[in-house]
Design a protein around this motif. Structure first.
Motif, PDB file in Angstrom:
ATOM      1  N   GLY A 145       0.803  -1.214   0.000  1.00 10.88           N
ATOM      2  CA  GLY A 145       0.000   0.000   0.000  1.00 10.88           C
ATOM      3  C   GLY A 145       0.834   1.262   0.000  1.00 10.88           C
ATOM      4  N   GLY A 146       2.114   1.118  -0.282  1.00 10.09           N
ATOM      5  CA  GLY A 146       3.025   2.256  -0.216  1.00 10.09           C
ATOM      6  C   GLY A 146       3.273   2.928  -1.543  1.00 10.09           C
ATOM      7  N   THR A 147       4.514   3.272  -1.806  1.00 10.13           N
ATOM      8  CA  THR A 147       4.896   3.975  -3.028  1.00 10.13           C
ATOM      9  C   THR A 147       4.926   3.018  -4.214  1.00 10.13           C
ATOM     10  OG1 THR A 147       7.256   3.539  -2.694  1.00 10.13           O
ATOM     11  CG2 THR A 147       6.334   5.519  -1.651  1.00 10.13           C
ATOM     12  N   GLU A 148       5.056   3.571  -5.402  1.00  9.01           N
ATOM     13  CA  GLU A 148       5.177   2.731  -6.596  1.00  9.01           C
ATOM     14  C   GLU A 148       6.415   1.851  -6.505  1.00  9.01           C
ATOM     15  OE1 GLU A 148       2.920   2.321  -9.000  1.00  9.01           O
ATOM     16  OE2 GLU A 148       1.698   3.601  -7.677  1.00  9.01           O
ATOM     17  N   GLU A 149       7.470   2.388  -5.894  1.00  6.51           N
ATOM     18  CA  GLU A 149       8.709   1.614  -5.727  1.00  6.51           C
ATOM     19  C   GLU A 149       8.485   0.418  -4.812  1.00  6.51           C
ATOM     20  OE1 GLU A 149      12.928   0.706  -5.906  1.00  6.51           O
ATOM     21  OE2 GLU A 149      11.513   1.804  -7.181  1.00  6.51           O
ATOM     22  N   SER A 150       7.821   0.625  -3.665  1.00  8.86           N
ATOM     23  CA  SER A 150       7.601  -0.483  -2.726  1.00  8.86           C
ATOM     24  C   SER A 150       6.645  -1.519  -3.325  1.00  8.86           C
ATOM     25  CB  SER A 150       7.058   0.044  -1.392  1.00  8.86           C
ATOM     26  OG  SER A 150       5.734   0.530  -1.510  1.00  8.86           O
ATOM     27  N   LYS A 151       5.649  -1.054  -4.084  1.00  7.23           N
ATOM     28  CA  LYS A 151       4.721  -1.977  -4.744  1.00  7.23           C
ATOM     29  C   LYS A 151       5.454  -2.833  -5.771  1.00  7.23           C
ATOM     30  CE  LYS A 151       0.681   1.038  -4.250  1.00  7.23           C
ATOM     31  NZ  LYS A 151      -0.312   1.881  -4.960  1.00  7.23           N
ATOM     32  N   ARG A 152       6.340  -2.204  -6.524  1.00  8.67           N
ATOM     33  CA  ARG A 152       7.106  -2.933  -7.536  1.00  8.67           C
ATOM     34  C   ARG A 152       8.002  -3.978  -6.885  1.00  8.67           C
ATOM     35  NH1 ARG A 152      12.068  -2.906  -9.430  1.00  8.67           N
ATOM     36  NH2 ARG A 152      12.704  -1.106  -8.160  1.00  8.67           N
ATOM     37  N   ARG A 153       8.617  -3.599  -5.790  1.00  9.18           N
ATOM     38  CA  ARG A 153       9.544  -4.524  -5.127  1.00  9.18           C
ATOM     39  C   ARG A 153       8.827  -5.732  -4.531  1.00  9.18           C
ATOM     40  NH1 ARG A 153      14.898  -2.724  -3.651  1.00  9.18           N
ATOM     41  NH2 ARG A 153      15.358  -0.717  -4.640  1.00  9.18           N
ATOM     42  N   VAL A 154       7.671  -5.515  -3.914  1.00  8.18           N
ATOM     43  CA  VAL A 154       6.965  -6.652  -3.333  1.00  8.18           C
ATOM     44  C   VAL A 154       6.389  -7.539  -4.438  1.00  8.18           C
ATOM     45  CG1 VAL A 154       4.616  -5.695  -3.064  1.00  8.18           C
ATOM     46  CG2 VAL A 154       5.493  -7.308  -1.379  1.00  8.18           C
ATOM     47  N   LYS A 155       5.994  -6.937  -5.558  1.00  4.32           N
ATOM     48  CA  LYS A 155       5.527  -7.735  -6.699  1.00  4.32           C
ATOM     49  C   LYS A 155       6.658  -8.603  -7.241  1.00  4.32           C
ATOM     50  CE  LYS A 155       3.548  -7.362 -11.342  1.00  4.32           C
ATOM     51  NZ  LYS A 155       3.093  -6.444 -12.431  1.00  4.32           N
ATOM     52  N   ASN A 156       7.847  -8.020  -7.375  1.00  2.83           N
ATOM     53  CA  ASN A 156       9.013  -8.786  -7.847  1.00  2.83           C
ATOM     54  C   ASN A 156       9.351  -9.909  -6.871  1.00  2.83           C
ATOM     55  OD1 ASN A 156       9.259  -7.147 -10.081  1.00  2.83           O
ATOM     56  ND2 ASN A 156      10.887  -5.876  -9.210  1.00  2.83           N
ATOM     57  N   ALA A 157       9.216  -9.627  -5.566  1.00  3.02           N
ATOM     58  CA  ALA A 157       9.518 -10.636  -4.552  1.00  3.02           C
ATOM     59  C   ALA A 157       8.578 -11.827  -4.670  1.00  3.02           C
ATOM     60  CB  ALA A 157       9.423 -10.014  -3.158  1.00  3.02           C
ATOM     61  N   VAL A 158       7.299 -11.551  -4.902  1.00  3.19           N
ATOM     62  CA  VAL A 158       6.321 -12.632  -5.085  1.00  3.19           C
ATOM     63  C   VAL A 158       6.702 -13.480  -6.291  1.00  3.19           C
ATOM     64  CG1 VAL A 158       3.918 -13.188  -5.624  1.00  3.19           C
ATOM     65  CG2 VAL A 158       4.425 -11.381  -3.980  1.00  3.19           C
ATOM     66  N   GLU A 159       7.057 -12.823  -7.383  1.00  2.00           N
ATOM     67  CA  GLU A 159       7.430 -13.542  -8.601  1.00  2.00           C
ATOM     68  C   GLU A 159       8.692 -14.381  -8.396  1.00  2.00           C
ATOM     69  OE1 GLU A 159       7.746 -10.498 -11.543  1.00  2.00           O
ATOM     70  OE2 GLU A 159       5.567 -10.271 -11.773  1.00  2.00           O
ATOM     71  N   ASN A 160       9.633 -13.865  -7.603  1.00  2.00           N
ATOM     72  CA  ASN A 160      10.893 -14.578  -7.368  1.00  2.00           C
ATOM     73  C   ASN A 160      10.720 -15.801  -6.466  1.00  2.00           C
ATOM     74  OD1 ASN A 160      12.257 -12.690  -8.901  1.00  2.00           O
ATOM     75  ND2 ASN A 160      12.955 -11.494  -7.137  1.00  2.00           N
ATOM     76  N   LEU A 161       9.825 -15.689  -5.492  1.00  2.00           N
ATOM     77  CA  LEU A 161       9.740 -16.710  -4.448  1.00  2.00           C
ATOM     78  C   LEU A 161       8.623 -17.734  -4.633  1.00  2.00           C
ATOM     79  CD1 LEU A 161      10.308 -14.458  -1.285  1.00  2.00           C
ATOM     80  CD2 LEU A 161      11.994 -15.910  -2.433  1.00  2.00           C
ATOM     81  N   TRP A 162       7.589 -17.376  -5.374  1.00  2.00           N
ATOM     82  CA  TRP A 162       6.388 -18.208  -5.410  1.00  2.00           C
ATOM     83  C   TRP A 162       6.669 -19.654  -5.802  1.00  2.00           C
ATOM     84  CZ3 TRP A 162       1.882 -17.721  -3.246  1.00  2.00           C
ATOM     85  CH2 TRP A 162       0.833 -18.565  -3.644  1.00  2.00           C
ATOM     86  N   GLU A 163       7.513 -19.865  -6.785  1.00  2.00           N
ATOM     87  CA  GLU A 163       7.759 -21.219  -7.277  1.00  2.00           C
ATOM     88  C   GLU A 163       8.495 -22.106  -6.270  1.00  2.00           C
ATOM     89  OE1 GLU A 163      11.551 -21.122 -10.150  1.00  2.00           O
ATOM     90  OE2 GLU A 163      10.168 -19.444 -10.488  1.00  2.00           O
ATOM     91  N   TYR A 164       8.994 -21.511  -5.197  1.00  2.00           N
ATOM     92  CA  TYR A 164       9.673 -22.296  -4.166  1.00  2.00           C
ATOM     93  C   TYR A 164       8.756 -22.627  -2.982  1.00  2.00           C
ATOM     94  CZ  TYR A 164      13.984 -21.124  -6.623  1.00  2.00           C
ATOM     95  OH  TYR A 164      14.965 -21.007  -7.582  1.00  2.00           O
ATOM     96  N   THR A 165       7.568 -22.026  -2.945  1.00  2.00           N
ATOM     97  CA  THR A 165       6.705 -22.230  -1.772  1.00  2.00           C
ATOM     98  C   THR A 165       6.173 -23.653  -1.678  1.00  2.00           C
ATOM     99  OG1 THR A 165       4.762 -21.406  -2.993  1.00  2.00           O
ATOM    100  CG2 THR A 165       6.016 -19.804  -1.683  1.00  2.00           C
ATOM    101  N   GLY A 166       5.950 -24.310  -2.813  1.00  2.00           N
ATOM    102  CA  GLY A 166       5.420 -25.672  -2.785  1.00  2.00           C
ATOM    103  C   GLY A 166       6.325 -26.655  -2.084  1.00  2.00           C
ATOM    104  N   GLY A 167       7.624 -26.373  -2.076  1.00  2.00           N
ATOM    105  CA  GLY A 167       8.580 -27.280  -1.455  1.00  2.00           C
ATOM    106  C   GLY A 167       8.416 -27.420   0.048  1.00  2.00           C
ATOM    107  N   MET A 168       7.788 -26.425   0.695  1.00  2.00           N
ATOM    108  CA  MET A 168       7.584 -26.513   2.139  1.00  2.00           C
ATOM    109  C   MET A 168       6.728 -27.715   2.509  1.00  2.00           C
ATOM    110  SD  MET A 168       7.001 -22.556   3.402  1.00  2.00           S
ATOM    111  CE  MET A 168       5.709 -22.169   2.207  1.00  2.00           C
ATOM    112  N   PHE A 169       5.861 -28.125   1.588  1.00  2.00           N
ATOM    113  CA  PHE A 169       4.881 -29.164   1.901  1.00  2.00           C
ATOM    114  C   PHE A 169       5.280 -30.539   1.376  1.00  2.00           C
ATOM    115  CE2 PHE A 169       3.113 -24.996   1.042  1.00  2.00           C
ATOM    116  CZ  PHE A 169       2.609 -24.680   2.293  1.00  2.00           C
ATOM    117  N   ALA A 170       6.467 -30.626   0.769  1.00  2.00           N
ATOM    118  CA  ALA A 170       6.973 -31.915   0.305  1.00  2.00           C
ATOM    119  C   ALA A 170       7.206 -32.829   1.503  1.00  2.00           C
ATOM    120  CB  ALA A 170       8.263 -31.722  -0.482  1.00  2.00           C
ATOM    121  N   GLU A 171       6.924 -34.108   1.330  1.00  2.00           N
ATOM    122  CA  GLU A 171       7.008 -35.053   2.443  1.00  2.00           C
ATOM    123  C   GLU A 171       8.249 -35.931   2.343  1.00  2.00           C
ATOM    124  OE1 GLU A 171       3.271 -37.146   2.406  1.00  2.00           O
ATOM    125  OE2 GLU A 171       2.261 -35.539   3.501  1.00  2.00           O
TER     126      GLU A 171
END
Length: 249
Positions: free
Chosen positions: A147-173
């Motif tokens: 909810g901040g500046t355009e810069e902070s919005k861009r950075r959190v969007k990039n962070a989601v794109e960078n990390l999302w594909e690794y989240t599934g590994g938390m649930f691997a058995e």
């Protein structure tokens, strides 16, 4: 290999590696209060890993200590999820990574408190108090970024794109984990994943962040396969024990 040992080891490895990675930011926070907050979260992770390693050593019953399990194994023997290995990146990525993990841990420890294994239940109960703070802290930051500046919005969007594909590994058995779930020793990874996804969707809607459309997830978590970053973490982590065998704090 004992399924309970594998399971306990993966929880210990998660928090050890994440604690080591997050500890790199000690003295590097954007301001003093936040520097201390991140350092405390890293210490919480290391404390959790110590408790899980102690129990894993008891289960293994080979005369090894928690230090042996933490510092004297080969790279392929670590069962942590790959998300914990990813570099801290900018502050948005650092906070988002802890946020994703804290949601996972909050659900996991809540369910583990119901375990028929008294030791796992006790560790989960103690750790849950810490994890609730981690979640509150990071979710507050993510909401401000989104909810901040355009810069902070861009950075959190990039962070989601960078990390999302690794989240599934938390649930691997790990091998035998499904059998432990049937005995009510541990919660099923699939059920944890469903709860996690529900919370993430609700939070992201509140934050004003879009969840990536891609369903692709990186493979290899919990199997001993790691990212290219893991070897560097292990070199730093194991240096003292490898250089000065049997050293103790």
């Amino acid at each position: 290999m004992n399924p309970l040992f594998n399971y306990t080891l993966k929880l210990a490895d998660d928090t050890l590696i994440f604690g080591q990675r997050l500890g790199e930011l000690c003295g590097q926070g954007p301001y003093l209060e936040e520097d201390i907050a991140l350092t405390n979260i890293a210490l919480d992770y290391l404390g959790q890993s110590n408790n899980f390693y102690k129990y894993a050593a008891q289960i293994q019953d080979l005369g090894k200590s928690e230090d042996d399990l933490a510092f004297l194994r080969l790279e392929k023997e670590y069962l942590n999820c790959q998300l914990t290995e990813i570099p801290n990146g900018d502050y948005a990525q650092t906070i988002l990574k802890v946020y994703f993990f804290s949601v996972y841990q909050k659900i996991l420890y809540t369910e583990l408190m119901k375990s028929s294994d008294e030791q796992l239940s006790a560790i989960a109960e103690k750790s849950l108090k810490e994890v609730k703070y981690h979640y509150t802290h990071t979710s507050t930051w993510i909401k401000m970024f989104a909810g901040g500046t355009e810069e902070s919005k861009r950075r959190v969007k990039n962070a989601v794109e960078n990390l999302w594909e690794y989240t599934g590994g938390m649930f691997a058995e790990t091998p035998g984990e499904e059998d432990l779930a049937k005995l009510d020793v541990v919660p099923a990874g699939k059920e944890i994943h469903e709860q996690w996804t529900k919370i993430i969707k609700e939070d992201f809607q509140n934050f004003g962040i879009e969840i990536p459309e891609s369903e692709f997830m990186q493979k290899g978590s919990r199997t001993g396969y790691h990212t290219e970053y893991f070897g560097f973490i292990l070199c730093e982590l194991q240096f003292m024990q490898r250089t000065y065998p049997n050293c103790a704090w």
